[in-house]
Design a protein around this motif. Structure first.
Motif, PDB file in Angstrom:
ATOM      1  N   ARG A 288       0.825  -1.216   0.000  1.00 13.46           N
ATOM      2  CA  ARG A 288       0.000   0.000   0.000  1.00 13.46           C
ATOM      3  C   ARG A 288       0.854   1.259   0.000  1.00 13.46           C
ATOM      4  O   ARG A 288       0.568   2.249  -0.689  1.00 13.46           O
ATOM      5  CB  ARG A 288      -0.913  -0.018   1.233  1.00 13.46           C
ATOM      6  N   PHE A 289       1.940   1.250   0.781  1.00 14.61           N
ATOM      7  CA  PHE A 289       2.823   2.413   0.817  1.00 14.61           C
ATOM      8  C   PHE A 289       3.476   2.659  -0.539  1.00 14.61           C
ATOM      9  O   PHE A 289       3.607   3.811  -0.994  1.00 14.61           O
ATOM     10  CB  PHE A 289       3.901   2.211   1.886  1.00 14.61           C
ATOM     11  N   LEU A 290       3.879   1.598  -1.189  1.00 15.83           N
ATOM     12  CA  LEU A 290       4.486   1.774  -2.507  1.00 15.83           C
ATOM     13  C   LEU A 290       3.476   2.341  -3.495  1.00 15.83           C
ATOM     14  O   LEU A 290       3.794   3.225  -4.323  1.00 15.83           O
ATOM     15  CB  LEU A 290       5.035   0.435  -3.009  1.00 15.83           C
ATOM     16  N   ASN A 291       2.237   1.853  -3.413  1.00 10.99           N
ATOM     17  CA  ASN A 291       1.199   2.404  -4.291  1.00 10.99           C
ATOM     18  C   ASN A 291       0.914   3.869  -3.969  1.00 10.99           C
ATOM     19  O   ASN A 291       0.717   4.710  -4.877  1.00 10.99           O
ATOM     20  CB  ASN A 291      -0.082   1.584  -4.172  1.00 10.99           C
ATOM     21  N   LEU A 292       0.892   4.164  -2.646  1.00  7.30           N
ATOM     22  CA  LEU A 292       0.668   5.551  -2.238  1.00  7.30           C
ATOM     23  C   LEU A 292       1.809   6.462  -2.670  1.00  7.30           C
ATOM     24  O   LEU A 292       1.607   7.626  -3.068  1.00  7.30           O
ATOM     25  CB  LEU A 292       0.479   5.620  -0.731  1.00  7.30           C
ATOM     26  N   LEU A 293       3.018   5.953  -2.615  1.00  2.00           N
ATOM     27  CA  LEU A 293       4.174   6.734  -3.049  1.00  2.00           C
ATOM     28  C   LEU A 293       4.085   7.065  -4.533  1.00  2.00           C
ATOM     29  O   LEU A 293       4.399   8.190  -4.963  1.00  2.00           O
ATOM     30  CB  LEU A 293       5.452   5.954  -2.756  1.00  2.00           C
ATOM     31  N   ALA A 294       3.615   6.075  -5.279  1.00  2.00           N
ATOM     32  CA  ALA A 294       3.469   6.356  -6.705  1.00  2.00           C
ATOM     33  C   ALA A 294       2.437   7.447  -6.952  1.00  2.00           C
ATOM     34  O   ALA A 294       2.633   8.355  -7.793  1.00  2.00           O
ATOM     35  CB  ALA A 294       3.084   5.073  -7.442  1.00  2.00           C
ATOM     36  N   GLU A 295       1.308   7.406  -6.217  1.00  2.00           N
ATOM     37  CA  GLU A 295       0.284   8.452  -6.372  1.00  2.00           C
ATOM     38  C   GLU A 295       0.780   9.789  -5.866  1.00  2.00           C
ATOM     39  O   GLU A 295       0.448  10.851  -6.429  1.00  2.00           O
ATOM     40  CB  GLU A 295      -0.988   8.035  -5.627  1.00  2.00           C
ATOM     41  N   TYR A 296       1.540   9.779  -4.785  1.00  2.61           N
ATOM     42  CA  TYR A 296       2.071  11.036  -4.234  1.00  2.61           C
ATOM     43  C   TYR A 296       3.028  11.710  -5.211  1.00  2.61           C
ATOM     44  O   TYR A 296       3.053  12.937  -5.340  1.00  2.61           O
ATOM     45  CB  TYR A 296       2.768  10.753  -2.908  1.00  2.61           C
ATOM     46  N   GLN A 297       3.823  10.882  -5.877  1.00  2.00           N
ATOM     47  CA  GLN A 297       4.740  11.449  -6.860  1.00  2.00           C
ATOM     48  C   GLN A 297       3.994  12.086  -8.023  1.00  2.00           C
ATOM     49  O   GLN A 297       4.467  13.053  -8.639  1.00  2.00           O
ATOM     50  CB  GLN A 297       5.697  10.368  -7.358  1.00  2.00           C
ATOM     51  N   ARG A 304      -1.253  14.774  -0.206  1.00  3.42           N
ATOM     52  CA  ARG A 304      -0.975  15.226   1.148  1.00  3.42           C
ATOM     53  C   ARG A 304      -2.252  15.607   1.864  1.00  3.42           C
ATOM     54  O   ARG A 304      -2.462  15.265   3.033  1.00  3.42           O
ATOM     55  CB  ARG A 304      -0.012  16.398   1.109  1.00  3.42           C
ATOM     56  N   GLN A 305      -3.148  16.316   1.183  1.00  6.03           N
ATOM     57  CA  GLN A 305      -4.410  16.717   1.786  1.00  6.03           C
ATOM     58  C   GLN A 305      -5.276  15.508   2.128  1.00  6.03           C
ATOM     59  O   GLN A 305      -5.900  15.426   3.184  1.00  6.03           O
ATOM     60  CB  GLN A 305      -5.153  17.660   0.821  1.00  6.03           C
ATOM     61  N   ARG A 306      -5.304  14.564   1.221  1.00 10.46           N
ATOM     62  CA  ARG A 306      -6.107  13.370   1.465  1.00 10.46           C
ATOM     63  C   ARG A 306      -5.582  12.570   2.643  1.00 10.46           C
ATOM     64  O   ARG A 306      -6.347  12.062   3.462  1.00 10.46           O
ATOM     65  CB  ARG A 306      -6.131  12.499   0.196  1.00 10.46           C
ATOM     66  N   LEU A 307      -4.277  12.477   2.742  1.00 14.84           N
ATOM     67  CA  LEU A 307      -3.693  11.756   3.882  1.00 14.84           C
ATOM     68  C   LEU A 307      -3.992  12.462   5.191  1.00 14.84           C
ATOM     69  O   LEU A 307      -4.256  11.815   6.217  1.00 14.84           O
ATOM     70  CB  LEU A 307      -2.181  11.630   3.682  1.00 14.84           C
ATOM     71  N   TYR A 308      -3.963  13.770   5.185  1.00 19.90           N
ATOM     72  CA  TYR A 308      -4.272  14.530   6.403  1.00 19.90           C
ATOM     73  C   TYR A 308      -5.705  14.288   6.826  1.00 19.90           C
ATOM     74  O   TYR A 308      -5.997  14.038   8.000  1.00 19.90           O
ATOM     75  CB  TYR A 308      -4.001  16.009   6.154  1.00 19.90           C
ATOM     76  N   ILE A 309      -6.606  14.366   5.833  1.00 18.03           N
ATOM     77  CA  ILE A 309      -8.018  14.181   6.170  1.00 18.03           C
ATOM     78  C   ILE A 309      -8.267  12.760   6.701  1.00 18.03           C
ATOM     79  O   ILE A 309      -8.996  12.555   7.676  1.00 18.03           O
ATOM     80  CB  ILE A 309      -8.879  14.476   4.927  1.00 18.03           C
TER      81      ILE A 309
END
Length: 383
Positions: A288-297, A304-309
């Motif tokens: 999941r983190f690797l997938n999230l990293l790809a989306e973050y890039q 960042r906003q979505r993760l905060y929420i």
């Protein structure tokens, strides 16, 4: 030429030489002639009148005695051999034959007959004090069961086979007990002792040539001497208690050890399951983190906003306090929902769970909306 053929003359086979051929002579006359001949043999005179009569009487008595003696002689030689028996016949003291079952006859004074039962199970009981290997005295009863396997050897080889059997049995028993400890003699070792005694006893009897076959040896319960019986009873009771405690301990071990093994196996399986769960979760989090990293890039600000929420939603969902952050302002609205729930519970008298009614929720929503509206108006005027 036959005596009665023509030309045969006066050849009368019955001794009728007088020419009077009227038939055979009388039987009484023939007996008289025989008596006269026997009287002449024993010194009698056939021609005298007085002495001749006494000689004839003596000869008749003698013949009668001989006949009677012959009858008794024949009768005394008759004997019966039963189905369970065999007869050993000696002729002039030497072995002649073995007679099978049936009605038999042997000449007395010439032959000697020994009839023995060869199928009967005979017993020899014996008991006595003897010394064991550990120098203890024990009284051991024994019973030997045997029968006759070789009737010729049983009759001819040993003068008294029964006495030889007794001596051999006592010797074999003392030999075996002398090489065995007292504990084995008094307890479970009696079966082995009986087997060894039977083998050794049979070897002795075969070496003697007795013709006896040992069928079984029974050894009864061994007993100590009367003087020390009480002490031996205490020792036996202690051994029984020891065996009982061992059995109880073994039963307890049989009940506890399988349960402990089952528990340990269950714990191992749970540990393996937890390990598999943790590894799988870690692998999933990594994926999941690797997938999230790809989306973050791809979109850093949105991500960042979505993760905060999501983080705030996860944290605040477990809290009874609500804090409203107004965009562009420095003030933060605090809604004491926990206090409202407590007041609601107190108003209901402490009955049931503290829950908000629909009216209260509507009032809170209206209040939040008004506050948000005022905040937004102040924010616009300030700008």
């Amino acid at each position: 030429m036959a005596w009665n053929e023509p030309g045969g003359g006066d050849k009368d086979p019955w001794g009728n030489r007088g020419g009077n051929n009227d038939g055979p002579p009388d039987l009484d006359e023939a007996l008289k002639k025989l008596q006269e001949k026997l009287g002449g043999i024993f010194g009698g005179k056939s021609g005298g009148s007085g002495n001749g009569g006494s000689s004839k009487g003596l000869g008749g008595l003698l013949i009668g005695a001989i006949v009677i003696a012959s009858i008794f002689y024949v009768i005394s030689g008759v004997y019966q051999v039963d189905e369970k028996e065999r007869a050993v016949v000696l002729q002039f003291g030497a072995f002649s034959e073995i007679k099978q079952p049936g009605l038999r006859w042997n000449a007395p004074l010439i032959t000697e007959v020994f009839v023995e039962n060869v199928t009967e199970e005979r017993q020899y009981p014996s008991r006595g004090l003897m010394l064991t290997e550990d120098e203890s005295i024990v009284e051991l009863p024994i019973t030997v069961q045997y029968n006759v396997s070789d009737v010729k050897a049983y009759v001819l080889n040993v003068r008294d086979p029964e006495v030889s059997l007794r001596h051999a049995a006592d010797s074999a028993l003392r030999h075996v007990v002398g090489s065995t400890e007292l504990e084995q003699v008094l307890s479970e070792g009696r079966g082995k002792i009986a087997e060894e005694v039977e083998d050794r006893l049979q070897q002795y009897l075969d070496s003697y040539g007795t013709g006896i076959m040992v069928r079984d040896v029974n050894i009864q319960e061994g007993r100590p001497p009367e003087e020390v019986r009480a002490a031996f009873d205490d020792v036996i009771k202690a051994k029984e208690d020891e065996e009982r405690l061992k059995n109880e301990a073994q039963a307890y071990a049989n009940a506890v050890v399988p349960a402990a093994r089952g528990t340990s196996q269950r714990m191992l399986e749970e540990a393996e399951a937890y390990k598999a769960e943790v590894v799988s979760r870690a692998e999933g989090e990594t994926e999941r983190f690797l997938n999230l990293l790809a989306e973050y890039q791809k979109a850093p600000e949105v991500t960042r906003q979505r993760l905060y929420i999501e983080s705030m939603e996860e944290v605040m969902s477990k809290s009874s306090k609500v804090m409203v952050d107004v965009e562009g302002g420095n003030n933060m609205m605090y809604l004491p929902i926990d206090k409202l729930m407590e007041s609601n519970s107190a108003s209901q008298g402490g009955r049931g769970n503290a829950t908000l009614t629909q009216e209260q929720l509507r009032q809170i929503s209206d209040y939040v909306a008004r506050q948000l509206g005022r905040t937004n108006t102040t924010y616009r005027e300030g700008r």
